[in-house]
Design a protein around this motif. Structure first.
Motif, PDB file in Angstrom:
ATOM      1  N   VAL A   9      49.406  57.975  -4.437  1.00 31.38           N
ATOM      2  CA  VAL A   9      49.968  57.279  -3.476  1.00 31.38           C
ATOM      3  C   VAL A   9      50.478  58.342  -2.209  1.00 31.38           C
ATOM      4  CG1 VAL A   9      52.096  55.863  -2.763  1.00 31.38           C
ATOM      5  CG2 VAL A   9      51.093  55.445  -4.959  1.00 31.38           C
ATOM      6  N   THR A  11      52.155  58.322   1.356  1.00 30.47           N
ATOM      7  CA  THR A  11      53.188  57.659   2.370  1.00 30.47           C
ATOM      8  C   THR A  11      53.335  58.020   3.725  1.00 30.47           C
ATOM      9  OG1 THR A  11      54.977  57.624   0.232  1.00 30.47           O
ATOM     10  CG2 THR A  11      55.954  57.296   2.471  1.00 30.47           C
ATOM     11  N   ARG A  37      49.409  44.765   0.004  1.00 24.83           N
ATOM     12  CA  ARG A  37      49.128  46.193  -0.296  1.00 24.83           C
ATOM     13  C   ARG A  37      47.709  46.625   0.130  1.00 24.83           C
ATOM     14  NH1 ARG A  37      51.558  48.199  -5.960  1.00 24.83           N
ATOM     15  NH2 ARG A  37      51.294  49.994  -4.707  1.00 24.83           N
ATOM     16  N   HIS A  50      51.588  53.610   0.792  1.00 29.33           N
ATOM     17  CA  HIS A  50      52.879  53.248   1.289  1.00 29.33           C
ATOM     18  C   HIS A  50      53.494  53.392   2.711  1.00 29.33           C
ATOM     19  CE1 HIS A  50      54.557  52.953  -3.312  1.00 29.33           C
ATOM     20  NE2 HIS A  50      53.456  52.459  -3.171  1.00 29.33           N
ATOM     21  N   GLU A  55      58.256  51.321   0.851  1.00 25.14           N
ATOM     22  CA  GLU A  55      57.764  51.412  -0.311  1.00 25.14           C
ATOM     23  C   GLU A  55      57.695  50.450  -1.334  1.00 25.14           C
ATOM     24  OE1 GLU A  55      60.062  53.380   0.927  1.00 25.14           O
ATOM     25  OE2 GLU A  55      59.288  55.367   1.562  1.00 25.14           O
ATOM     26  N   LYS A  59      58.726  53.893  -7.123  1.00 19.61           N
ATOM     27  CA  LYS A  59      58.057  55.000  -6.073  1.00 19.61           C
ATOM     28  C   LYS A  59      58.547  56.493  -6.557  1.00 19.61           C
ATOM     29  CE  LYS A  59      61.666  54.263  -2.694  1.00 19.61           C
ATOM     30  NZ  LYS A  59      62.662  53.501  -3.317  1.00 19.61           N
TER      31      LYS A  59
END
Length: 126
Positions: A9, A11, A37, A50, A55, A59
């Protein structure tokens, strides 16, 4: 016990700039799934996206744009990668340089994505 990485993931603080970088510069495929998403697909892996402050749960404890240091093995020669980065106006931070990869020596260049994550793009060394 572990065989391979399925996804990670990332961010981001700027979704549009992040999507442009990973799709237009890195050549990944944008996938939209679930409730809007987003993810970037490449090979048999993906990077889920994210947006900072929005988020999806669960997470990371402290999701932070700019905290990743990732290495990708290119599907084209590194000289072609360098040419594409130049065409897209993405400055090379370092390289080409020789490094030690997970399975062999690699030849790499380093760039930063829009969130200032360090992105290493490599080819396997002969």
């Amino acid at each position: 016990m572990i065989d391979h990485l399925d996804h990670l993931v990332l961010t981001t603080a700027n979704e549009d700039a992040c999507v442009r970088f990973y799709v237009e510069t890195m050549g990944m495929t944008l996938e939209v799934f679930g409730a809007g998403r987003k993810a970037f697909r490449f090979g048999q892996q993906k990077i889920n996206l994210h947006v900072k402050g929005h988020e999806f749960e669960p997470k990371a404890e402290v999701p932070t744009p700019g905290s990743l240091d990732l290495c990708f093995i290119a599907s084209v020669p590194l000289d072609a990668v360098v040419a594409r980065l130049g065409e897209k106006g993405v400055p090379i931070v370092e390289g080409p340089v020789m490094r030690t990869g997970a399975t062999s020596r690699i030849r790499s260049v380093y760039v930063r994505d829009p969130d200032l994550n360090l992105i290493e793009i490599s080819e396997l060394a002969p």
